[in-house]
Design a protein around this motif. Sequence first.
Motif, mmCIF file in Angstrom:
data_model
loop_
_atom_site.group_PDB
_atom_site.id
_atom_site.type_symbol
_atom_site.label_atom_id
_atom_site.label_comp_id
_atom_site.label_asym_id
_atom_site.label_seq_id
_atom_site.Cartn_x
_atom_site.Cartn_y
_atom_site.Cartn_z
ATOM 1 N N TYR A 1 0.690 -1.327 0.122
ATOM 2 C CA TYR A 1 -0.142 0.046 -0.224
ATOM 3 C C TYR A 1 1.071 1.269 -0.111
ATOM 4 O O TYR A 1 0.432 2.171 -0.685
ATOM 5 N N SER A 2 1.980 1.280 0.761
ATOM 6 C CA SER A 2 2.892 2.478 0.729
ATOM 7 C C SER A 2 3.474 2.621 -0.561
ATOM 8 O O SER A 2 4.198 3.928 -0.814
ATOM 9 N N GLY A 3 3.827 1.570 -1.328
ATOM 10 C CA GLY A 3 4.396 1.676 -2.635
ATOM 11 C C GLY A 3 5.969 1.102 -2.193
ATOM 12 O O GLY A 3 6.614 1.280 -3.339
ATOM 13 N N GLN A 4 6.254 0.995 -1.174
ATOM 14 C CA GLN A 4 7.650 0.663 -0.703
ATOM 15 C C GLN A 4 8.164 -0.579 -1.714
ATOM 16 O O GLN A 4 8.956 -0.849 -2.261
ATOM 17 N N TRP A 5 7.034 -1.382 -1.884
ATOM 18 C CA TRP A 5 6.886 -2.875 -2.630
ATOM 19 C C TRP A 5 5.919 -2.679 -3.468
ATOM 20 O O TRP A 5 4.696 -2.141 -3.236
ATOM 21 N N SER A 6 6.052 -3.052 -4.840
ATOM 22 C CA SER A 6 5.227 -3.252 -5.708
ATOM 23 C C SER A 6 4.610 -4.571 -6.125
ATOM 24 O O SER A 6 5.044 -5.480 -5.419
ATOM 25 N N GLY A 7 3.586 -4.744 -6.884
ATOM 26 C CA GLY A 7 3.132 -5.871 -6.948
ATOM 27 C C GLY A 7 2.810 -6.100 -8.597
ATOM 28 O O GLY A 7 2.775 -5.231 -9.557
ATOM 29 N N ALA A 8 2.849 -7.548 -9.127
ATOM 30 C CA ALA A 8 2.478 -7.957 -10.241
ATOM 31 C C ALA A 8 1.693 -9.068 -10.399
ATOM 32 O O ALA A 8 1.548 -9.958 -9.335
ATOM 33 N N MET A 9 1.086 -9.442 -11.367
ATOM 34 C CA MET A 9 0.165 -10.272 -11.686
ATOM 35 C C MET A 9 0.504 -11.381 -12.706
ATOM 36 O O MET A 9 0.787 -10.989 -13.801
#
Length: 594
Positions: free
Chosen positions: A156-164
């Motif tokens: 949520y903070s953007g410190q880590w991003s996500g991928a599908m």
Amino acid sequence: MPEYKAPLRDMRFLLNEVFDAPSMWAENPRLAEAVDPDTADAILEEAGKIASQVLAPLNREGDEHSSKWNDGEVTAPPGFKEAYQTYCEGGWGGLGGNPEFGGMGMPKMLVGQVEEMVQGSNISFGLAPMLTAGACLSLNAHGSQELKEKYLPNMYSGQWSGAMDLTEPHCGTDLGIIRTKAEPQADGSYAISGTKIFITWGEHDMAENIIHLVLAKLPDAPAGPKGISLFLVPKYLVNEDGSLGEKNTMGCGSIEHKMGIKGSATCVMNYDGAKGWLVGEVNKGLAAMFTMMNYERVAVGIQGLGVAENSYQNAVLYANDRLQSRAPTGKQFPEKAADPIIVHPDVRRMLMTMRANTEGSRAFSTYASRWLDLAKFSEDEDVRKNAEAMVALLTPVVKSFLTDLALESAIEGQQVFGGHGFIREWGQEQHVRDIRITQIYEGTNGIQSLDLIGRKIAANGGASYRIFAEEIQQYIASQEGNDKMAEFINPLKAAIANLTELTEWVMDKAQNNPNEIGASSVEYLKVFGYTSFAYMYAMKAEKALEKEGSEPFYANKLATARFFVKRLLPKYISLTEAVKGGADCLYEMAADQF
């Protein structure tokens, strides 16, 4: 240099006047705690500044320089990393997230408006927070408490991003034939091995960790889609204290060279026994993945809308500046060598088509987002069930119809520029290239059309459709005796009657010929889309008529609604005839005759 200005006035009109979102928020305890009109207005205002001042100036930069791959590492285009940090520091990544884990819990009706600004100003950049939000949705809905506590706050903070990670080289839509394997380990984790392609922002240097949600099959899994499970696979393993550990045994093999969205990295991801954790239940991965699909597909429709709005804005500026010939009615600017091209009927036609498409799309995506919010936040079980049915029905239309119209609008915008629209420096050709992918990913528009008429309508005997049609009929009845609304209500009445008759026609024909669903699906969805827009424009016209004469804004709403009803809505008639042309003519030639 192309510019972008957030369409805040129209967004507020939809939220506050057409759909009266503040009343819905106030009536729901969770939403009342999260948002009020002043908060929503401040969010829109600040998002508009980020979009126009930070993201839009990097849009062409990303297209010209793109992401770069070097020995497994991907570097984002110049300025993207700094913009990402600015975006995350503002808390934008957690706007719709679960407050329990650091999100802001905002409704989709508001989040969707912010998404439009981000995507419209820089779609390549916007894909990064969009994919992270999608991964968070699935993790929040299906992950264990331990996984949510460990990963969601930093996502949520953007410190880590996500991928599908869904698609593989040999399968796209048909996920049942994926080959990526998940081997159970003694510590409760899984060893993930396989290759995924078309993974948006699967690797980059903007965030310190990337959390992949990967579809894979256990060794004893049933064949087909019923044997798919979902796994969380981080780029860097996370220690018990939350710090980052060693790199996982996974990597980016290459990035694609694409027609558009060049600023974003579209990755080939290789997994070599990478450590992962189960999200949700074994063999229920598709259900976990589809939790985010309704949101993501609505977001893709919003992507197309945002870029088309950008194209429209620049086409209007150019049409008011470019001098060429005189107006058919005589000189409009006698002090100039020629009149601006906006005086010419055909240029007006193109600009009004763009405007009507984008304003209709914004209204329809907001309308669909309202149903998403009711399905998520309502405390009334019957309301939630009804909303879930509407979400399922409307989602393929938002994704497909809005992106089809977006490409149409961008091409019109390019045409307004004439030869200059074909050259890179003006930005219009980039809009055309960037929008094109929105018709393809997250389920191609052809698949969305099949989903609408096949799964969402025919499969339940038209039950979901009847909920939608009844709502429109009730609205029509509510305007009985309102003479000022007749010019909008009568065309809507004819359109919904036609759509209902066409729905029954397709379902009837499909009973004897299975090809009828596929043969009619694309044109049927467009008929559904134009009819839906007629409903949106009627509701907008009603509010504009209430304040007619108070300011030019409302006169413009009425002018756009009249243009839609007179020049665009009649397309449903020819599309209906195309559907009734039937499936047989598609099969008169053998495959080897093509």
